[in-house]
Enzyme design. Structure first.
Site, PDB file in Angstrom:
ATOM      1  N   SER A 109      51.981 -31.624  23.355  1.00  0.00           N
ATOM      2  CA  SER A 109      51.905 -30.151  23.418  1.00  0.00           C
ATOM      3  C   SER A 109      53.245 -29.451  23.241  1.00  0.00           C
ATOM      4  O   SER A 109      53.287 -28.235  23.054  1.00  0.00           O
ATOM      5  CB  SER A 109      51.301 -29.704  24.751  1.00  0.00           C
ATOM      6  OG  SER A 109      49.949 -30.060  24.812  1.00  0.00           O
ATOM      7  N   TYR A 143      51.276 -25.719  31.668  1.00  0.00           N
ATOM      8  CA  TYR A 143      49.884 -25.771  32.095  1.00  0.00           C
ATOM      9  C   TYR A 143      49.672 -24.922  33.366  1.00  0.00           C
ATOM     10  O   TYR A 143      50.239 -23.847  33.505  1.00  0.00           O
ATOM     11  CB  TYR A 143      49.421 -27.227  32.312  1.00  0.00           C
ATOM     12  CG  TYR A 143      49.698 -28.122  31.136  1.00  0.00           C
ATOM     13  CD1 TYR A 143      49.281 -27.765  29.849  1.00  0.00           C
ATOM     14  CD2 TYR A 143      50.389 -29.318  31.283  1.00  0.00           C
ATOM     15  CE1 TYR A 143      49.530 -28.580  28.753  1.00  0.00           C
ATOM     16  CE2 TYR A 143      50.636 -30.149  30.198  1.00  0.00           C
ATOM     17  CZ  TYR A 143      50.219 -29.767  28.934  1.00  0.00           C
ATOM     18  OH  TYR A 143      50.471 -30.567  27.871  1.00  0.00           O
ATOM     19  N   LYS A 192      53.510 -27.291  20.299  1.00  0.00           N
ATOM     20  CA  LYS A 192      52.904 -25.956  20.244  1.00  0.00           C
ATOM     21  C   LYS A 192      53.958 -24.854  20.132  1.00  0.00           C
ATOM     22  O   LYS A 192      53.652 -23.743  19.686  1.00  0.00           O
ATOM     23  CB  LYS A 192      52.026 -25.727  21.476  1.00  0.00           C
ATOM     24  CG  LYS A 192      50.807 -26.637  21.532  1.00  0.00           C
ATOM     25  CD  LYS A 192      50.069 -26.532  22.867  1.00  0.00           C
ATOM     26  CE  LYS A 192      48.881 -27.481  22.913  1.00  0.00           C
ATOM     27  NZ  LYS A 192      48.249 -27.512  24.256  1.00  0.00           N
ATOM     28  N   TYR A 196      46.170 -29.584  13.896  1.00  0.00           N
ATOM     29  CA  TYR A 196      46.506 -29.649  15.321  1.00  0.00           C
ATOM     30  C   TYR A 196      46.889 -31.066  15.748  1.00  0.00           C
ATOM     31  O   TYR A 196      47.927 -31.294  16.377  1.00  0.00           O
ATOM     32  CB  TYR A 196      45.318 -29.134  16.123  1.00  0.00           C
ATOM     33  CG  TYR A 196      45.501 -29.185  17.611  1.00  0.00           C
ATOM     34  CD1 TYR A 196      46.322 -28.267  18.262  1.00  0.00           C
ATOM     35  CD2 TYR A 196      44.856 -30.151  18.369  1.00  0.00           C
ATOM     36  CE1 TYR A 196      46.482 -28.312  19.643  1.00  0.00           C
ATOM     37  CE2 TYR A 196      45.022 -30.197  19.743  1.00  0.00           C
ATOM     38  CZ  TYR A 196      45.828 -29.279  20.381  1.00  0.00           C
ATOM     39  OH  TYR A 196      45.993 -29.329  21.738  1.00  0.00           O
ATOM     40  N   VAL A 229      51.752 -34.104  27.340  1.00  0.00           N
ATOM     41  CA  VAL A 229      51.213 -35.217  28.129  1.00  0.00           C
ATOM     42  C   VAL A 229      51.823 -36.558  27.743  1.00  0.00           C
ATOM     43  O   VAL A 229      51.547 -37.575  28.386  1.00  0.00           O
ATOM     44  CB  VAL A 229      49.666 -35.326  28.050  1.00  0.00           C
ATOM     45  CG1 VAL A 229      49.009 -34.150  28.727  1.00  0.00           C
ATOM     46  CG2 VAL A 229      49.204 -35.483  26.619  1.00  0.00           C
TER      47      VAL A 229
END
Lengths: 317, 317, 317, 317
Positions: free
Chosen positions: B76, B253, B79, B201, B271
């Site tokens: 992530s 998160y 992102k 993605y 992660v």
């Protein structure tokens, strides 16, 4: 986009009076757009044309513009004071009874409280501030006087009072807050009597202060925990940093993300139309304009702070 | 609490190699406590004993410790790159399709998406990152190559690749992400074919980089939008400030509030066990340790960053 | 599966005493499995070995087995009486203040109440029953005496009383109900003082009745609205049908679907361990066993009713 | 309120043709009030002036009025057939993968699915029907032909087909259903390939039947599980009772409570404007009118069934 001063600018070189004056002019067209909070009569009467702003520097200088010395109801801004005091009372034990995460829901939501066993998400939503009030109710013999003492010392203004009419009005229209306290008590997260907790809470929400008061009173959060006027180390530097972090992530209701995105300062707002922001190591800044946006934050106040950070480049990011 | 350097400390005076070394020692006892992500086989195999950390200064110096040049799956963290690229493609129009508020729920929650008409809360939850991927899928002829080009330029490392095995594994176990894309498409918030969005993605989530890469590649966010190595103005200063704000409020998160509270830096985690933080106007810092805490952030990585800000006093608050 | 009597069986041909006796034996092994409600001390003391059952036929016959004449706390079963009375007071206007849909959530949930502007889903969840209590508090000079009069007339038992100790205990542990009333009042869905509403509510929840009382008292719902003993037309046939429909869809907390699936009778349960069911045009049936299942319904009571409908084929489906 | 026949009326004495005729006249003024489902083009074209009704008695008589032999898209009514077949395939094991409780939320909600680990609340919400479709996809070599065989046999009409145009249209607009299947698969509650499950599901939703077909085809549920035409014992009496219970508590989307309250019959509706109800031991009744109310049930159809139970007193309560 304006070109902000470069990173190497010295704070001393800014012409703050001119910047505040420019903002004062620019916000005029926005003053009428917000809606004055009307859930209690005493708030609904404040004219939307009001606008004040104050900048308190670490060196003691205070710059103001507009109605910066008009007293108004600080409402949820007081949650920063109560949090500071509760942390002083019971320290990190507070975090067993209250989280530190944004809520993602409206500021008096019961939903998360139910899913999360009566532990509020953070100390700035109503539920969390009521837990904080419970700590003060339990810890102090006279929690309302203790709050007055604290706020007057931080602001250097002994004339600060809680408005009894606003307080009475809040209590009469406060069934949702009463529901929150009863509900948390059903989860054993409230120790004092329900009415005592509400009494402490409504008292500090009804405090009347003005922009200059507010900016001065938040200087300890810009100054590693040390109050400028009183020279008192209110809290240690780590705790000041952490309260700033909480303000940034949770201080402006559901709009905290957007507020950080646009303004980029730790800040706390109230439905009376006030917002106070912290520029770590530099200053505290406050603004007041009674018209609120759809999230409950001062509409023109948000624009003013956004302009301030654009014009000066002063933000935490 | 350690006594951090005073506010007047010069960054030049810190002994960063010694600080990193100290942290490296201190975290050893925590390496075993987290849980390696096991939702895809390729991630589950990484040994928990790994730990690396890198600090990239604006002046070009890079300090490292431990396994700072071991490649791992950045997940992530990517992102942030995709958001930067999508903003370059369509600018503020992105914010019509994606919010900027913390979600208050777990990172792949469908609940809010349903309540909020298919508009994700922010670009760092999965739903938001899939909208961002949809922008890239639509805008670029070869969105995967465009991403590789961007990341290699930012990190100054042409050997960066997306791991095909990890990508395949993600796709096979990605029914929840497929559900998100279909669901947002039912709200007309996805333009491209579902499989194309997922392809973009999973490609960027499967990028393999190391700590030094990551720290260097985030320097543009510490440097008012300008990349150090390439001298490229990647984005304007305002946008860099805003991406930092988003990282601080939404980058880790459900733990963003707590992370801001403890660490006080804009940061993005993955992660795979990586976390990258930004110290505006000073440096970018990265850490890697595969064991995750209950929120999905690197457990020892979080502790390491917390220690770094305690030891240096470098935080945005 | 037992072979129930064919559809052409005449009710007169059943050997109800033998059927009740058989059930009494069969449930013995289940009596110990449930958990007695312990949220108020007075309920927690009732021995789990208790079991009673009563069947009141439209023709006046009453069959009983076990502890069918032991008085116990009827708790939420009383919500059927209060609903009947409130409909008599304000008719269909009640449905502007309370819905008629299953809640899909636990019986004292605040979540839906918040999403749905303070309008409870149905009159059998606590929130809905508190709205009903508000109607009674407003309509009657002495709502508690009116309730006693109603219940005694329906059951033909003038010795029925509300247990003051249970009532006091409920009030002391009733912060969640207080929260509900305050919360609905914040939506203007409560007219009376909060304490008056709670007083009426706790009074009827604390009524003590026995199985034979309960079965007889529900006969008007099996008999098109007409009470057998008093010959009083309590409500019209349409309303009786509708209260039965509400019991079937909402009468047993979160388990209403499952209860309809297994038992197939309109029924209302209470945390005191009682359940009363209606067999339209035939009979009313009650059962009592203090051990509750995870949904708050009498565990052995549910099994007993399930067996009864299997053995007799008497269900609405 | 009309005075319905007394409880002692014999079904033989009703003048059903006259009753249907009266209802047909009464609903004319309501036909225009609903909204035709427009989420797929094929449904949006059906004229709102259509109205048909059929009553199939256990003795074989079928009474009809209006457009009772016009074929229309039965949509979710088909979920009763698929549930019956799936229970025949795997029996009570189905209930490990699907609940039996009303959902309390809109019929394609993902919220509860997320909170409840991918187990749908009941087999009549879309998620539950997709689990049922997964059972059929796995169990039958040709699940679509098996469905056709089942439905034709129940209705005694070999001309029943699935409309390929409607099915194609459903699939093209079915991103929400695709999301549901992917999401449940992420919880391991789907065994077959996502596209196979959707194929079975859209096939049965696209079945075209008319009112007389529908009423006849539901007779097994009024007749203790035995089909009248084929003399086949489709399911045992207990299971017929239980499917009726599920229809009553969950058969009409979010309006099940209200539908039970007004109509008082187990029933299943579809967005094509059809509703089928069961009068246990007496008859099955169907109605069709394309205009829907806000909950997705046929507006005039609901009124027609309400009138029917008022005029005849035939309801389960």
């Amino acid at each position: 986009m304006d070109t902000p001063p470069t990173n190497d600018s010295k704070v001393e070189e800014y012409d703050f009076p001119a910047i505040l004056e420019q903002i004062h002019e620019e916000v005029q067209e926005h003053l009428d757009k917000g809606e004055v909070a009307d859930y209690i009569p005493a708030l609904a009467e404040v004219p939307k044309s009001k606008f004040g702003m104050a900048l308190a520097m670490l060196d003691g200088d205070v710059y103001t513009v507009g109605d910066a010395e008009d007293y108004f109801s600080i409402q949820s801004i007081s949650k920063v004071y109560s949090l500071t005091m509760a942390l002083d009372c019971i320290g990190a034990d507070l975090w067993k009874r209250c989280g530190r995460e944004p809520s993602g829901n409206s500021f008096n939501s019961l939903v998360q409280l139910e899913h999360e066993n009566g532990i509020p998400r953070n100390p700035f939503i109503n539920a969390g501030a009521l837990v904080v009030a419970d700590v003060l109710a339990k810890h102090f013999d006279d929690p309302k006087q203790a709050m007055l003492d604290f706020v007057r010392a931080r602001a250097g203004d002994d004339s600060i009072e809680s408005d009894p009419e606003v307080k009475k009005s809040e209590a009469e229209h406060g069934h949702r807050n009463a529901a929150l306290v009863h509900f948390m008590r059903s989860f054993d997260n409230i120790d004092s009597a329900v009415e005592d907790v509400l009494d402490v809470y409504y008292h500090h929400c009804s405090l009347r202060m003005h922009c200059a008061d507010l900016a001065r009173s938040f200087l300890y959060l810009a100054n590693r925990g040390q109050c400028r006027h009183s020279d008192c180390q209110v809290i240690n530097p780590e705790r000041a940093k952490r309260i700033n972090a909480l303000m940034l992530t949770c201080g402006t209701y559901d709009a905290a993300g957007d507020f950080a995105f646009h303004v980029g300062l730790p800040a706390k707002s109230g439905v009376g139309g006030g917002i106070v922001g912290v520029i770590p190591h530099v200053a505290a800044i406050s603004v007041w304009s009674p018209g609120l946006d759809s999230k409950g934050n001062s509409l023109a106040g948000g624009i003013a702070l956004d302009r301030f950070t654009q014009l000066t480049g002063l933000s935490v990011f």
